[in-house]
Design an enzyme around this catalytic site. Structure first.
Site, PDB file in Angstrom:
ATOM      1  CB  CYS A   2      -0.958   0.145   1.297  1.00 18.54           C
ATOM      2  SG  CYS A   2      -1.915  -1.603   1.328  1.00 18.54           S
ATOM      3  NE  ARG A  50      -6.573  -3.692   1.809  1.00 24.67           N
ATOM      4  CZ  ARG A  50      -7.406  -4.953   2.543  1.00 24.67           C
ATOM      5  NH1 ARG A  50      -9.071  -4.548   1.522  1.00 24.67           N
ATOM      6  NH2 ARG A  50      -6.847  -6.243   2.496  1.00 24.67           N
ATOM      7  CD  GLU A  80       1.048  -8.929   2.559  1.00 24.87           C
ATOM      8  OE1 GLU A  80       0.936  -9.009   3.545  1.00 24.87           O
ATOM      9  OE2 GLU A  80       0.909  -7.925   1.502  1.00 24.87           O
ATOM     10  N   GLY A 378      14.710 -12.655  -5.040  1.00 20.06           N
ATOM     11  CA  GLY A 378      16.151 -12.764  -4.841  1.00 20.06           C
ATOM     12  C   GLY A 378      17.165 -11.939  -4.234  1.00 20.06           C
TER      13      GLY A 378
END
Length: 613
Positions: A2, A50, A80, A378
């Site tokens: 977000c 969002r 997250e 990665g």
């Protein structure tokens, strides 16, 4: 993922100044295309855009905990939290009742339960702001490695903040001003913690929180790299690295939207893709790679790129059963005015270093976004496990400067060739670089009695993990969020970072190669060709048509007496470069001066920047 923004003003009532917070929030629409939210009280306004990934219906923000008869704590959150399920269970045992399935509500209730120490309990990538009406205090928090950005601008009566500088610059009281220190940061490949280029603006340092109240602004560190004795033997160390990677990838595969990996065919992305394919419950994992239309016929190996990525990426995809897609780009796309305008708008700064990687990443992510909303990447493996050549070059190891700015590597980060010599001397970039280098060295934690090679390699790891990788994380965040794609970085898991940072260099390079530990930890997952492949960076175009496009734009700048960058240029040098015969193979390190001058010109004009030099 977000975008967040906000404004605290203890001297005025901001609750009715809806237009200002709306403008600030609107600048972050690309970061959060799914929903918009704003919340105001007498002295605070919070905005949120969002990108819905978990609890698509219930995770709307800003989110408020409704206390007895009044609003108590309000959160605007970007990122997250990968251990939210465990935290939710723990908080439930403390009596918390949840209204949603989102990690946002877990973060909100974690703050209510544990106060500012809540950040230490979060495993994830995040940037957040919490307004606590009980004591009229704003808390800004950034994740440990700085995966997610967060900027702030202190004012006499409070603070402005945002996920990107543009959100702060949208406020009518803020102008785009850059002083000598800011321009030094633009022109040199040095990422100074907290520096935000624009005068008066700062970044929240990774692993830190910033508190703003009527008493003023304070900063607190909740996490930093620490030196710890490593007592595991080699076999145990390899097993522990594997276990940490498995757990991290499993946590980061959780999403309620389509998910994929970014696959180059190198060791890092192949390991993540293989582990992701192993974790995925049903159906093949999707993977994506990028290359250039001329690469199959024009590619020429150089000092750092021995071969194109495509054959390796295809082999790994076949090996793990991934559904692989190759995104093929051409120079016309890289030079597209719309694409380059989008890149600049995403960065808020001249995206000069890395050259064509900026538009190619933007185009790659735009293509990936058509199929998935989340991708695993990665980044940070080279910095963590010692993958770059400068970890293994005695000259770079022993140099009294940042290792990526030593001979052999520095040319990839050169950009001042076309600037006025007087300006360069006035800025004293070498002096600035040396001061920043010794500041960084002074932070390095060491064990009692740690000397020689082990101490120096710990310093090398620290420099890469606190100064270099942040440039890659910034690049990945801005280009992915510009198209509403969430990119997760398993190698930035703080548990893995802490463990490997404290692993002795003798173990990290136990077989005499780069990334020995990572190779050993994933050997059973990968084809031999990938295990034996030498580190190869993200691809850049070698098409002379791309350089021709840069030259054409530079020629326009030279002809335009009103070009914003002209006062900073050495026009004779610019004309000399333009008259130089063009090679049939264009190298990124030969284009650095052109890229810097062109992007400076675009930035100065588009952002109406005032230089206070």
């Amino acid at each position: 993922m977000c975008g967040i923004t906000g404004w605290v003003n203890f001297g005025h009532d901001v609750s009715e100044q809806y237009e200002e917070i709306r403008k600030m929030t609107d600048t972050l629409a690309c970061r959060g295309p799914d929903a918009e939210g704003m919340w105001t009280a007498r002295h605070v306004a919070l905005g949120h855009r969002r990108l819905a990934v978990i609890d698509l219906d219930g995770g709307r923000q800003p989110m408020t905990n409704e206390g007895p008869g009044h609003e108590c704590v309000t959160l605007t959150f970007c990122g997250e939290v990968y251990n939210f399920s465990e935290l939710r269970t723990e908080l439930t045992s403390h009596g918390h009742v949840f209204r949603t399935r989102s990690d946002t509500e877990v973060v909100l209730r974690a703050y209510i339960q544990w106060g500012r120490s809540f950040a230490e309990r979060l495993n994830g990538m995040f940037a957040l702001a919490i307004w606590d009406s009980r004591n009229e205090e704003l808390t800004l928090v950034r994740d440990r490695m700085g995966v997610k950005p967060l900027y702030y601008f202190p004012t006499p009566d409070g603070v402005l903040f945002g996920s990107e500088p543009k959100a702060i610059l949208a406020h009518p009281r803020i102008s785009a001003r850059v002083d000598s220190d800011g321009l030094r940061e633009v022109l040199d490949m040095v990422k100074t913690p907290e520096a935000a280029i624009y005068s008066g603006m700062y970044e929240v340092r990774p692993g830190h929180l910033v508190r703003v109240s009527r008493k003023g602004l304070t900063k607190h560190c909740y996490w930093a790299l620490e030196a710890r004795e490593h007592t595991d033997d080699l076999r145990t160390t390899i097993r522990t690295v594997r276990e940490l990677l498995e757990d991290t990838v499993q946590r980061q595969m959780v999403a309620e939207v389509p998910l994929s990996t970014l696959l180059s065919g190198g060791l890092d992305s192949s390991a993540i893709t293989a582990l992701g394919a192993q974790t995925r419950g049903s159906g093949p994992l999707r993977s994506f790679s990028v290359d250039f239309s001329e690469a199959a016929t024009r590619f020429q190996a150089d000092a750092v790129r021995g071969a194109v990525d495509a054959p390796y990426a295809r082999e790994l995809a076949r090996h793990v059963g991934a559904e692989h897609t190759e995104i093929i780009l051409d120079s016309a796309e890289l030079l597209s005015p719309a694409v380059r305008a989008a890149v600049l708008r995403a960065t808020d700064l001249p995206p000069a270093y890395w050259g064509d990687m900026w538009p190619s990443l933007y185009l790659l992510f735009a293509a990936v976004k058509q199929h998935t909303t989340v991708a695993l990447s990665g980044e940070s493996a080279d910095e963590l496990f010692g993958g770059y050549r400068w970890f293994h070059n005695p000259g770079a190891v022993q140099a009294d400067t940042f290792p990526w700015l030593t001979s052999g590597s520095a040319r990839y980060f050169g950009g001042v060739q076309l600037l006025d010599r007087g300006l360069v001397e006035k800025l004293d970039i070498p002096g600035h670089r040396q001061a920043r280098y010794h500041e960084a060295l002074g932070e390095v934690p060491v064990l009692p009695g740690e000397e020689g090679t082990e101490r120096r390699m710990r310093e090398m790891g620290y420099l890469n993990l606190t100064r270099f990788v942040q440039t890659l994380l910034d690049r990945k965040d801005r280009m992915s969020m510009a198209v509403g794609l969430e990119v997760r970085v398993p190698f930035c898991d703080h548990r893995l970072v802490e463990y490997v940072f404290n692993t002795p260099w003798a173990m990290k390079a136990f077989d005499g190669r780069e990334k020995s530990l990572l190779r050993a930890a994933t050997a059973d997952l990968l084809p031999t060709s990938i295990l034996e492949r030498v580190k190869t960076p993200y691809p850049t175009t070698q098409d002379p048509a791309y350089e021709s496009g840069l030259r054409a734009e530079m020629a326009e700048i030279v002809r335009d007496s009103n070009a914003p960058v002209r006062p900073l240029l050495d026009l004779k040098k610019a004309q000399a470069v333009l008259s130089r015969p063009q090679s049939t193979t264009s190298r990124s390190y030969d284009r650095g001066g052109l890229e810097m001058a062109i992007w400076l010109n675009r930035w100065l004009g588009s952002y109406d920047v005032t230089l206070d030099l």
